[in-house]
Write an enzyme that holds these catalytic residues in place. Structure first.
Site, mmCIF file in Angstrom:
data_model
loop_
_atom_site.group_PDB
_atom_site.id
_atom_site.type_symbol
_atom_site.label_atom_id
_atom_site.label_comp_id
_atom_site.label_asym_id
_atom_site.label_seq_id
_atom_site.Cartn_x
_atom_site.Cartn_y
_atom_site.Cartn_z
ATOM 1 C CB THR A 1 15.705 -38.768 -33.164
ATOM 2 O OG1 THR A 1 14.551 -38.670 -32.322
ATOM 3 C CG2 THR A 1 15.447 -39.829 -34.220
ATOM 4 C CB ALA B 1 9.378 -36.708 -33.271
ATOM 5 C CB CYS B 2 13.567 -37.337 -29.325
ATOM 6 S SG CYS B 2 14.469 -36.866 -27.834
ATOM 7 N N GLY B 3 15.044 -34.588 -29.926
ATOM 8 C CA GLY B 3 16.335 -33.973 -30.215
ATOM 9 C C GLY B 3 17.487 -34.956 -30.159
#
Length: 199
Positions: free
Chosen positions: A80, A76-78
């Site tokens: 990803t 759930a990361c920018g």
């Protein structure tokens, strides 16, 4: 005359044994120190054991002779979407000896909160991941996975050894040496040239 011959034979045998012993010692020295005079050692990388995402023991020595890209992941990361480029690299170069090892980590912004089974399902469904995924680990602090402690000690990074965020990358050559460290903003595609040189 026979006594003389026997003496000559003893001297010849003694000389032969001495020469042979010298040659054996020379071979042993070369074998121990290597052809260039330096001690031949096996990289510590191959001594580590980890758990894969299904809970099975995985020994790093299974990757001897391969180029390994180690990455700490989050779902759930920018960053990803880098999953897609990692998979592209793996598909392109795995037949030439590349292994991508993904280690999910929840230490940065709590962006990997799911279970190992959740992470595996997400990676497969969202990005078609086929490269090896490991169990979720810490990469910083006292509870850090020993493999990551070692990787950081080999390539300290900017100012100190701590990993700063998700999708940090370590490039390990075919001899188990850490030859590159890249931050989150360096995409897998951008390190393709470095990687390809090692294959």
């Amino acid at each position: 005359m026979q006594a003389s011959l026997r003496a000559g034979t003893v001297r010849a045998c003694g000389a032969s044994r001495a020469a042979l012993s010298k040659r054996v010692r020379s071979v042993e020295v070369r074998a121990f120190f290597g052809s260039k005079g330096s001690t031949a050692t096996v990289s510590e990388f191959y001594s580590f054991n980890v758990q894969d995402i299904d809970g099975r023991a995985t020994k790093m020595d299974k990757y001897k002779g391969k180029v390994v890209l180690v990455v700490n992941l989050a779902s759930a990361c920018g960053f990803t979407p880098q999953y897609a480029e990692l998979q592209d690299l793996y598909q392109k170069y795995s037949s030439k000896g590349l292994v991508v090892l993904g280690f999910p980590c929840n230490q940065f912004g709590q962006q990997e909160p799911g279970s190992n089974s959740d992470i595996k399902a997400f990676a497969k469904k969202s990005y078609g991941v086929t490269f090896p995924l490991m169990g979720k680990v810490d990469v910083n602090g006292g509870s850090a996975e020993p493999l990551f402690k070692w990787l950081k000690s080999e390539k300290g990074g900017f100012l100190n050894s701590d990993i700063k965020w998700n999708f940090s990358k370590f490039l390990v050559d075919k001899e188990g040496n850490v030859v590159g460290r890249y931050g989150s903003t360096t995409t897998p595609k951008q390190l393709e040239t470095d990687l390809a040189k090692l294959l």
